[in-house]
Design a protein around this motif. Structure first.
Motif, PDB file in Angstrom:
ATOM      1  N   MET A 105      -3.798 -69.000   2.080  1.00  0.00           N
ATOM      2  CA  MET A 105      -3.591 -67.869   1.164  1.00  0.00           C
ATOM      3  C   MET A 105      -4.276 -66.575   1.638  1.00  0.00           C
ATOM      4  O   MET A 105      -3.653 -65.504   1.649  1.00  0.00           O
ATOM      5  N   VAL A 106      -5.546 -66.675   2.035  1.00  0.00           N
ATOM      6  CA  VAL A 106      -6.286 -65.468   2.425  1.00  0.00           C
ATOM      7  C   VAL A 106      -5.646 -64.837   3.662  1.00  0.00           C
ATOM      8  O   VAL A 106      -5.464 -63.611   3.725  1.00  0.00           O
TER       9      VAL A 106
ATOM     10  N   SER B 294     -13.108 -59.675  -7.217  1.00  0.00           N
ATOM     11  CA  SER B 294     -13.016 -60.977  -7.892  1.00  0.00           C
ATOM     12  C   SER B 294     -13.542 -60.908  -9.306  1.00  0.00           C
ATOM     13  O   SER B 294     -14.697 -60.506  -9.525  1.00  0.00           O
TER      14      SER B 294
ATOM     15  N   PHE C  53      -7.875 -67.934 -11.183  1.00  0.00           N
ATOM     16  CA  PHE C  53      -7.551 -66.503 -11.029  1.00  0.00           C
ATOM     17  C   PHE C  53      -8.090 -65.864 -12.312  1.00  0.00           C
ATOM     18  O   PHE C  53      -9.083 -65.167 -12.276  1.00  0.00           O
TER      19      PHE C  53
ATOM     20  N   THR D  62      -8.477 -60.908  -7.282  1.00  0.00           N
ATOM     21  CA  THR D  62      -8.478 -62.365  -7.313  1.00  0.00           C
ATOM     22  C   THR D  62      -9.584 -62.859  -8.256  1.00  0.00           C
ATOM     23  O   THR D  62     -10.121 -62.068  -9.026  1.00  0.00           O
TER      24      THR D  62
ATOM     25  N   SER E 171       0.474 -66.290  -4.081  1.00  0.00           N
ATOM     26  CA  SER E 171      -0.138 -67.369  -4.859  1.00  0.00           C
ATOM     27  C   SER E 171      -0.455 -68.560  -3.960  1.00  0.00           C
ATOM     28  O   SER E 171       0.195 -68.772  -2.935  1.00  0.00           O
ATOM     29  N   ALA E 172      -1.438 -69.341  -4.389  1.00  0.00           N
ATOM     30  CA  ALA E 172      -1.630 -70.663  -3.797  1.00  0.00           C
ATOM     31  C   ALA E 172      -0.588 -71.585  -4.434  1.00  0.00           C
ATOM     32  O   ALA E 172      -0.339 -71.490  -5.648  1.00  0.00           O
TER      33      ALA E 172
ATOM     34  N   ASN F 147      -5.398 -67.537  -6.985  1.00  0.00           N
ATOM     35  CA  ASN F 147      -6.074 -68.670  -6.346  1.00  0.00           C
ATOM     36  C   ASN F 147      -6.130 -69.909  -7.236  1.00  0.00           C
ATOM     37  O   ASN F 147      -6.513 -70.979  -6.762  1.00  0.00           O
TER      38      ASN F 147
ATOM     39  N   LYS G  74      -3.130 -73.325  -0.407  1.00  0.00           N
ATOM     40  CA  LYS G  74      -4.325 -72.523  -0.680  1.00  0.00           C
ATOM     41  C   LYS G  74      -5.107 -72.188   0.599  1.00  0.00           C
ATOM     42  O   LYS G  74      -5.663 -71.099   0.731  1.00  0.00           O
TER      43      LYS G  74
END
Ligand code: ACO
Length: 279
Positions: free
Chosen positions: A199-200, A25, A68, A62, A135-136, A116, A196
């Motif tokens: 997403m993960v 991240s 992002f 991310t 993508s979210a 994100n 979202k």
């Protein structure tokens, strides 16, 4: 955790590793993860550490917080270095190109961008250099360079030209209009856009699929894709012909032999429907 990962600063870039996936991240949430020299130099160390850590099979890029990445940091990446020594400016550019595309595009492990939130300008560079992208729906994308009087440089224009159809690329480059995750999926900038909250899990399911494949061959597949795009048809055929031999010869797990035998002799799987069983 490996020594290489334990030695990372974990300041401008956070790294966690779970079940073979490294979650990387950009970590300046207060600045919407705008890319400053701190991120640039730390990210190169992160890519080194993840490359040499066997426990890492797939890398997800991310951002912390609601972004992002808001692209390059206008103050710390442009205004301040532009006013300084040219040699330092060049060094920073070189280090940035290294992590954002030169290394990432040919990275030896599969990479997935997980967008994100805000994604602007220079963020398109490493988004496009990742192998795949999720993508979210709620994310906001924009080639905002035109809005503050520069062209999408670095390698952003070329990345966008490779990923999008001409009309879409030109429209977003020339207007700076923003768009959401669904549009990003529609125009081919990301593979999937999902709410979202999902997403993960979506990223994990793709990573799992990639990690079931032969890593040696997967590496050759992605590098071969990038190299052959720039070659003539004849050169590409020669390159791929040589690479298939080299890959078979060097593959530590001798996947092609195994895969063929499991299909033809053992009749234990069908290559059309999934991967051979790895030890
Ligand atoms: N460079 C430098 N600082 C930035 C950047 C950036 N790219 N993006 C955000 N910040 C800073 C803001 O200056 C602000 O700092 P402060 O709290 O010290 O005042 C902080 O991050 C938060 O930003 P806000 O604008 O207050 O956040 P908000 O959520 O309202 O808006 C948005 C987010 C839309 C991303 C907005 O910050 C923005 O437009 N950023 C610039 C996007 C951009 O055009 N990037 C450059 C692309 S071009 C290139 O990369 C080559």
């Amino acid at each position: 955790m490996s020594d290489a990962i334990a030695a990372l600063p974990q300041q401008n870039v956070l790294v966690t590793v779970e079940e073979g996936i490294a979650w990387v991240s950009l970590n300046r949430p207060g600045k919407r993860n705008a890319i400053n020299p701190g991120i640039v130099f730390e990210m190169n160390k992160v890519l080194d550490a993840l490359e040499e850590t066997d426990a890492v099979k797939c890398v997800v890029m991310t951002g912390s917080g609601e972004a992002f990445s808001a692209g390059m940091d206008l103050k710390e990446y442009f205004r301040e270095p532009d006013a300084g020594e040219p040699i330092a400016r060049e060094r920073l550019n070189r280090a940035n190109s290294a992590w954002q595309w030169r290394r990432l595009m040919y990275y030896p492990k599969p990479t997935i961008a997980m967008v994100n939130g805000w994604c602007f300008g220079g963020a398109f560079q490493f988004l496009c250099a990742c192998d795949l992208a999720v993508s979210a729906d709620e994310a906001t994308f924009g080639l905002s360079e035109i809005n503050w009087g520069i062209i999408p440089a670095g390698i952003v224009t070329k990345s966008v030209a490779a990923a999008l159809q001409q009309r879409k690329a030109m429209y977003y480059i020339m207007t700076g209009d923003t768009f959401d995750g669904k549009e990003a999926e529609k125009i081919g900038l990301v593979n999937f856009s999902v709410p979202k909250a999902e997403m993960v899990d979506k990223v994990k399911s793709i990573a799992k699929k990639l990690m079931e494949k032969n890593p040696h061959v997967l590496r050759a597949c992605k590098v071969g894709y990038h190299y052959t795009r720039e070659m003539s048809w004849d050169m590409a055929a020669e390159y791929l012909g040589s690479k298939i031999d080299a890959t078979k010869f060097r593959d530590p797990e001798q996947g092609a032999v195994k895969g063929m035998s499991q299909f033809l002799d053992e009749k234990s799987y069908r290559p059309g429907l999934g991967a051979y069983k790895r030890d």
